[in-house]
Scaffold this active site. Structure first.
Site, PDB file in Angstrom:
ATOM      1  N   TYR A  97      -6.144  75.640 -53.411  1.00  0.00           N
ATOM      2  CA  TYR A  97      -5.843  75.973 -52.016  1.00  0.00           C
ATOM      3  C   TYR A  97      -4.344  75.944 -51.760  1.00  0.00           C
ATOM      4  O   TYR A  97      -3.805  76.784 -51.015  1.00  0.00           O
ATOM      5  CB  TYR A  97      -6.526  74.973 -51.079  1.00  0.00           C
ATOM      6  CG  TYR A  97      -8.025  75.086 -51.019  1.00  0.00           C
ATOM      7  CD1 TYR A  97      -8.644  75.984 -50.156  1.00  0.00           C
ATOM      8  CD2 TYR A  97      -8.831  74.297 -51.838  1.00  0.00           C
ATOM      9  CE1 TYR A  97     -10.033  76.087 -50.108  1.00  0.00           C
ATOM     10  CE2 TYR A  97     -10.216  74.393 -51.793  1.00  0.00           C
ATOM     11  CZ  TYR A  97     -10.810  75.285 -50.924  1.00  0.00           C
ATOM     12  OH  TYR A  97     -12.175  75.395 -50.873  1.00  0.00           O
ATOM     13  N   ASP A 107     -17.854  81.099 -54.415  1.00  0.00           N
ATOM     14  CA  ASP A 107     -16.808  80.373 -53.710  1.00  0.00           C
ATOM     15  C   ASP A 107     -15.450  80.730 -54.339  1.00  0.00           C
ATOM     16  O   ASP A 107     -15.126  81.908 -54.451  1.00  0.00           O
ATOM     17  CB  ASP A 107     -17.134  78.871 -53.741  1.00  0.00           C
ATOM     18  CG  ASP A 107     -16.200  78.020 -52.922  1.00  0.00           C
ATOM     19  OD1 ASP A 107     -16.369  77.969 -51.685  1.00  0.00           O
ATOM     20  OD2 ASP A 107     -15.292  77.396 -53.498  1.00  0.00           O
ATOM     21  N   HIS A 150     -24.177  77.601 -47.901  1.00  0.00           N
ATOM     22  CA  HIS A 150     -23.079  78.082 -48.741  1.00  0.00           C
ATOM     23  C   HIS A 150     -23.386  77.938 -50.225  1.00  0.00           C
ATOM     24  O   HIS A 150     -22.871  78.703 -51.052  1.00  0.00           O
ATOM     25  CB  HIS A 150     -21.814  77.284 -48.399  1.00  0.00           C
ATOM     26  CG  HIS A 150     -20.619  77.646 -49.219  1.00  0.00           C
ATOM     27  ND1 HIS A 150     -19.912  78.816 -49.031  1.00  0.00           N
ATOM     28  CD2 HIS A 150     -20.001  76.996 -50.246  1.00  0.00           C
ATOM     29  CE1 HIS A 150     -18.898  78.868 -49.890  1.00  0.00           C
ATOM     30  NE2 HIS A 150     -18.937  77.777 -50.643  1.00  0.00           N
TER      31      HIS A 150
END
Length: 277
Positions: free
Chosen positions: A203, A101, A257
């Site tokens: 982010y 990730d 994921h």
């Protein structure tokens, strides 16, 4: 992992899990959002059993002692710099770097800019940053899958959304691939004062410059799963174009994921195949 302890550098203190023989081939494991180094426990057990020395930090914002205030402290160069500091702290010239990730994003960046510090790279879920950036721009499927990022970049709103109703939405992210004890651990970690904001700042510090990340020139394995709701096939398949070295593309059918926890044997096997770079 058997050993835990701090690593301090650049006025930050990182919590680090360490296991395996001191003379074992070193593997550094970088976790993603919204997890901690605990996410590597199933993989680490397998690697230690094969003689590897495993080092897994709680990264910037996730370690309470490495949680600076302000989005400006969470750019990709700072995150990669933390890994270089970790290598220096442990006296490691070169390592096999593994990331999942966001940890994969940091690993790609570090491999592209500091190949001399890596014997090999294993990236999980997220493809090379140029491939991912292209997919977000050009592929409708990936653009839709990445729509959550716009919400995560909204300061305050994202925190409220993820922690509301007993962190219901945060917990739901991990279904079905992560066991309840691990989910409880991640939710508790993200519920600590300032922790979720720091994690989301990864982010918020993103820029389009990531798309210009150079090709990687170290032996590379990229692992992608068909059940990943965040990463589609277009960027995954294009990843090969940005590796100018021996390359292996591993596709795991019907895995979510959360690959390190759901398919640890496949991850450990892929790492093992790169034992000598």
């Amino acid at each position: 992992m058997a050993e835990t302890g701090p690593a301090a550098y650049d006025d930050l203190t990182f919590d680090v899990r360490v296991a395996g023989p001191r003379d074992g081939a070193p593997v550094v494991l970088l976790h993603g959002f919204p997890q901690t180094s605990r996410s590597w426990t199933p993989v680490a057990r397998l690697l230690v059993g094969r003689g590897f020395r495993v080092i897994a930090p709680d990264q910037r914002g996730y370690s309470p002692g490495a949680r600076p205030t302000g989005v400006e402290h969470y750019g990709i160069s700072a995150l990669a710099g933390d890994v270089l500091g970790l290598l220096d702290e442990f006296g490691l010239d070169r390592v096999h770097l593994v990331g999942h990730d966001w940890g994969a994003s940091v690993a790609w960046y570090l491999a592209a800019h500091h190949p001399e510090r890596l014997t090999a790279l294993t990236a999980i879920s997220v493809p090379h940053l140029a491939a991912y950036g292209w997919a977000v721009r050009e592929d409708d499927d990936q653009r839709e899958r990445a729509s959550y990022i716009r919400v995560y970049r909204e300061e305050g709103r994202a925190e409220d959304l993820l922690l509301a109703d007993g962190a219901r939405r945060l917990r739901a992210m991990f279904a079905p691939g992560v066991d309840r004890d691990a989910v409880d651990h991640y939710v508790a970690a993200m519920s600590a004062p300032g922790a979720l904001t720091a994690a989301l700042n990864w982010y918020r510090a993103m820029t389009r410059d990531l798309e210009s990340t150079p090709p990687v020139r170290v032996p590379t394995t990229y692992i992608w799963s068909t059940g990943d709701t965040a990463i589609g096939r277009a960027g995954a398949e294009r990843c090969r174009e940005f590796v100018d070295a021996d390359y292996e593309f591993v596709v795991l059918p019907d895995v979510s994921h959360w690959i390190p926890e759901e398919a640890p044997t496949e991850v450990a096997n892929a790492i093992g195949r790169r034992r000598n770079g």
